[in-house]
Structure formats: C-alpha cells, structure tokens
Design an enzyme around this catalytic site. Structure first.
Site, PDB file in Angstrom:
ATOM      1  N   ASP A 170      70.379  50.722  68.668  1.00 20.06           N
ATOM      2  CA  ASP A 170      70.742  51.124  70.031  1.00 20.06           C
ATOM      3  C   ASP A 170      70.699  52.635  70.265  1.00 20.06           C
ATOM      4  O   ASP A 170      70.929  53.089  71.380  1.00 20.06           O
ATOM      5  CB  ASP A 170      72.139  50.585  70.390  1.00 20.06           C
ATOM      6  CG  ASP A 170      73.226  51.163  69.504  1.00 20.06           C
ATOM      7  OD1 ASP A 170      72.992  52.169  68.816  1.00 20.06           O
ATOM      8  OD2 ASP A 170      74.340  50.600  69.504  1.00 20.06           O
ATOM      9  N   TYR A 264      70.050  61.255  64.609  1.00 20.49           N
ATOM     10  CA  TYR A 264      70.338  61.033  63.181  1.00 20.49           C
ATOM     11  C   TYR A 264      69.611  62.014  62.255  1.00 20.49           C
ATOM     12  O   TYR A 264      69.948  62.115  61.078  1.00 20.49           O
ATOM     13  CB  TYR A 264      70.023  59.587  62.778  1.00 20.49           C
ATOM     14  CG  TYR A 264      71.185  58.666  63.063  1.00 20.49           C
ATOM     15  CD1 TYR A 264      72.175  58.442  62.118  1.00 20.49           C
ATOM     16  CD2 TYR A 264      71.327  58.048  64.294  1.00 20.49           C
ATOM     17  CE1 TYR A 264      73.257  57.625  62.382  1.00 20.49           C
ATOM     18  CE2 TYR A 264      72.403  57.231  64.585  1.00 20.49           C
ATOM     19  CZ  TYR A 264      73.366  57.021  63.616  1.00 20.49           C
ATOM     20  OH  TYR A 264      74.446  56.222  63.880  1.00 20.49           O
TER      21      TYR A 264
END
Ligand code: NAD
Ligand code: G6P
Ligand code: MN
Length: 441
Positions: A170, A264
């Site tokens: 997501d 990330y």
C-alpha cells in the site's frame, strides 16, 4: 451482478475492520454473498469478529458472515482470500526491530535484518495458507498484503509458481495520494510509471489522463517538503514517525532528482541517520501497540459492550481501497492499471527475468499483465540487484536450511556494515526465532 465470497486471513489484524468497512462501502461495485474471518489466534480474532458481527448485522444482514479458526470452514466456497497475517505477531516485530539496533544497525519491519528475520517466519505460514486455499477452493485468488512482501513474493515464485497469489503493497498507493494532493488531481485520474522492488522503487512519470506530465511539479515540492502535506490525506501513515519519513523523502530525491523515490529507500540511503534517530528501547512496534492496535481493539470492545456499531469509528483508507479495487478488477475483468509485485520477465528490460519486481500492471480476470518500463539507469539497477539477491538468498536459506546463505544475505544487505556484524546479528536472531525458523545448519 455476480456476488462473491471473501475470507480475510489474519482476521485479528488491525487492518481487518478497515477492509470490512470498505467492502461494505463498495457493495454496489463488488457485491458479497459471504464474508469470513480466519485467524489462528482465537482470542485476538474474537474481539474483532464479534464487533464486526454487529457491524454486519446492522449494515448488511443478507451477507452470510462468520469468523473461525478452522481452515476448512474458512476456505471452503470462497472466491478471494485477502491475506494479512503476521507470524509471531507484534512480540516478534519488536525483536526484529530491537536486535539489529543493539548492534548499531537499522531495526525495521521489512528492511535489513528485521525484514530478513520476518521473512524467515512468514514463508512457511504463507505457503501453508496457499495450500489450504487451493485444497478447499482451488479457483480462488489470494490477494496478499502479508509482509515482508518482497520475500514472500519470491518464496511464492519459487515454491508455488502456479498459484493464484498476488502480492501487494500500500505504500505507493498512499504516497500517490500525497502527490495527488500536491497537484490537486484525484488519484484515480493519474497514471504512473514506476520501477523497483517492493519497498525499493521510483516513479518515473505521473500523468493525468490527457497525458500532462506532473513529475517536475511534484519534484519541486518534494525537494522542499518531502511528501509532507499540510492536510492529512489518508488515515494511515499519520503518526509522528511517519511524518518524519515523509519529510525524509526530500533527502532521497537529492540522491537522484530524476525520479520520485519510495519512502522505504530511507533505510538503504541513510541507515546511519535512521539508527541515530531510533530509540532502541521504544521502536515502531511499541508505537503501534500503544497506538493503532489499542485504538482498533478498544473501538471493537466498545461496539461489543454497547451492542451497536452506530457512530462506529473504524477507519478506512488507501490500504483498504486498493485491495477492494484489486479484487473487483479480477472479478469483473476491468483491466485497470495498478502496481503489483510480479516476476519481471522483461518488464524492466535490463533486469533479471526471474526477479520479483514492483511495476504497473493491467489487471483482469486472468491476473496481471506487467507493463514495460524500459531500461533503468545503472545506479538503480545495481542497488536493486544487490537487494533482490538478499531476498533470493533468504528464500534459498529457508528452503535449504542454510546458515551460510542467511549469513550471506545479511552480509549483502546494504544496511549491514560487515560480515562480522552480520554474523553477530544472525546468531541473536536465530536464538529469538527458535520457535519459528527452520533449523539452520
Ligand atoms: P496484526 O498482528 O494486528 O495482525 C496479524 C494477524 O495475523 C494476527 O491476528 C495474528 O494472530 C494472525 N496470524 C498470524 N499467523 C497466522 C496464520 N498462520 N494464520 C492465520 N492468522 C495468523 O498485524 P497488522 O499490523 O495488522 O499487520 C498485518 C499484516 O499486514 C502484517 O504482515 C503487515 O506487515 C502487513 N501489512 C502489509 C502492508 C503492505 O504494504 N504489504 C501494509 C500494511 C500491513
Ligand atoms: C506501509 C508499508 C507496509 C508496512 C506498513 C507499516 O504501509 O507499505 O508494508 O507494513 O507501512 O506500518 P506500521 O504503521 O505498522 O509501522
Ligand atoms: Mn508495503
């Protein structure tokens, strides 16, 4: 319109209520005949299961609803399994985060040694779940959020290559909502180009349906603010530590201003910064236990006590939209465009065919058709090759029970400074994961 039967595996997950609310909100687009919850922790699931029973009775009494810990009951007569299990629960997430930090290394749920440890726990349970689904409902699709999605996806590729499993994330959906807010255009009106691995990728284009390119405008904003927006644009990724992550995207962009980075990449580009800004006594797992888990479970207990879900405040956001839209795309062969984790096979022209990559796909009843993203620059290609090799070595280590390969995986991770530190972390992780990992030799 055809009606579908869905089981949510990991029925006791903090994300279950949001997905159920989203399913209820979408019954006109994706009609349901049955909804089941399945978990292997009876007590944890009972709290959400009973609260959602009240929600279902009040909002959709015609849908057959149940919750169970029995695999046969859960997986018989289903069209979709939405999976979000967490092997070892938050107790083990906390260890994944704290053990590496003890050695001065990034402690994160899906990146670095923590992600590797979590991967070694998840593979067995995920494969078992797929086998159960195929035994009782051989035609069903599994849409899987369970992390670490990159390692789970590689395990599926190697161990269950013909299974109808789609691994998803997501984060790109959540970040696209932020971009959409920045330029003032709805996410559904945007088409993106993106390449990478899960939690390790870049957007190369953000266009509206007329073909206007917004990447330069978004880039100017991100260069100043990261993905931080004045207004909250989603119910997820809102805690202070997430705001810090959105902001840090500014420094990720600086490394290669051509593309928009996945948040990330912070753990790979700035591991020193991450370690300095981590509290080894109180990590993200502790924040989630004190935050999301507490909120979701107290909301559920409150519904049970009151005997009604009126005014109930279960949140639903981009996370829930994505999985419901994906199920609908398969169910009704809509050929929508979504980012999925799939076997490369040329989608990224100068990257290995057998790598599990995250790219835009056209999705219909036959599954995903990855869209060609062309050739990628050598900087990203080299980073991705290092990381995908870590993921492959973990899966091989799991299958072969190989200490050597797992040590190599940790040594190769960009977050780990040396083979010595890798070995020290590995030995601590083996001790902590005795109840979950296969024996290594
Ligand atoms: P959680 O601990 O609240 O929920 C996980 C549930 O899975 C628990 O109730 C647990 O008892 C259950 N479970 C564990 N092993 C099981 C098994 N073998 N069979 C059935 N049930 C099992 O965790 P959460 O924070 O709600 O997250 C759930 C999962 O979703 C995690 O894997 C998380 O990493 C993942 N997630 C992924 C994404 C993504 O982008 N892919 C986004 C959000 C969450
Ligand atoms: C994002 C990632 C997920 C991850 C989650 C963690 O949504 O895409 O893969 O599980 O963040 O969020 P949390 O709030 O549990 O730290
Ligand atoms: Mn993710």
């Amino acid at each position: 319109m055809k009606k579908f039967s869905v089981v949510i595996a990991g029925g006791g997950s903090t994300y279950t209520p949001g997905i159920v609310m989203m399913l209820l909100d979408n019954l006109d687009r994706f009609p349901l005949r049955k909804l089941k919850l399945y978990d292997n922790d009876r007590e944890r699931q009972a709290v959400l299961g009973e609260a959602l029973d009240i929600v279902m009775k009040e909002n959709a009494p015609d849908i057959e609803y149940s919750f169970t810990t029995d695999p046969e009951e859960a997986f018989t007569d289903i069209d979709f399994c939405f999976a979000h299990i967490r092997t070892g629960k938050y107790e083990m997430r906390e260890k994944d985060e704290k053990i590496p930090l003890k050695h001065g290394v990034v402690g994160q749920e899906t990146c670095g040694p923590g992600g590797i440890a979590y991967g070694m726990r998840s593979i067995g349970d995920m494969i078992e779940l797929i086998d159960i689904m195929e035994k009782y409902s051989p035609d069903a699709w599994m849409l899987n959020y369970s992390n670490p999605a990159a390692i789970v996806a590689e395990a599926c590729r190697v161990l269950r290559p013909n299974s109808k499993v789609l691994n998803i994330c997501d984060m790109p959906v959540g970040t696209l909502r932020r971009m959409s807010h920045i330029i003032g255009i709805e996410p559904k009106d945007l088409e993106v180009r993106y390449f990478g691995l899960n939690h390790f990728g870049w957007w190369t284009s953000i266009k509206d349906k007329e073909g206007h390119e917004y990447l330069p405008q978004i880039r100017d904003y991100v260069a100043e603010n990261g993905y931080l927006t004045q207004k909250e644009v989603d119910t997820q990724h809102t805690d202070a530590s997430w705001q810090e992550t959105h902001k840090k995207a500014k420094d990720l962009l600086a490394v290669d201003p051509r593309f928009l980075p996945n948040t990330y990449l912070k753990y790979y580009f700035y591991p020193d910064y991450v370690v300095e800004h981590s509290n080894p006594e109180f990590t993200r797992a502790n924040e989630v236990i004190a935050g999301r888990e507490k909120t979701v479970f107290s909301t559920a207990r409150n519904i049970i006590e009151r005997g009604t879900a009126e005014g109930c405040e279960f949140e639903m956001g981009a996370h829930a939209v994505f999985i419901v839209d994906l199920a609908r795309a398969i169910a009704f062969n809509t050929h929508e465009r979504m980012l999925l984790i799939v076997e490369n096979n040329g989608a990224i022209a100068n990257f290995d065919d057998d790598a599990m990559v995250e790219v835009p796909c056209i999705i219909g009843s036959d599954g995903p058709e990855p869209l060609s993203q062309g050739k990628i620059p050598e900087f990203q290609r080299a980073l991705m090759y290092q990381q995908v090799t870590v993921e492959k070595l973990v899966v091989q280590a799991y299958i072969e029970g190989s200490y050597q390969k797992l040590w190599q995986a940790l040594t190769l991770s960009k977050t780990v400074p040396s083979a010595k530190v890798a070995k020290e972390i590995l030995d601590d992780l083996i001790e902590a994961n005795k109840a979950y990992w296969p024996e290594l030799h």
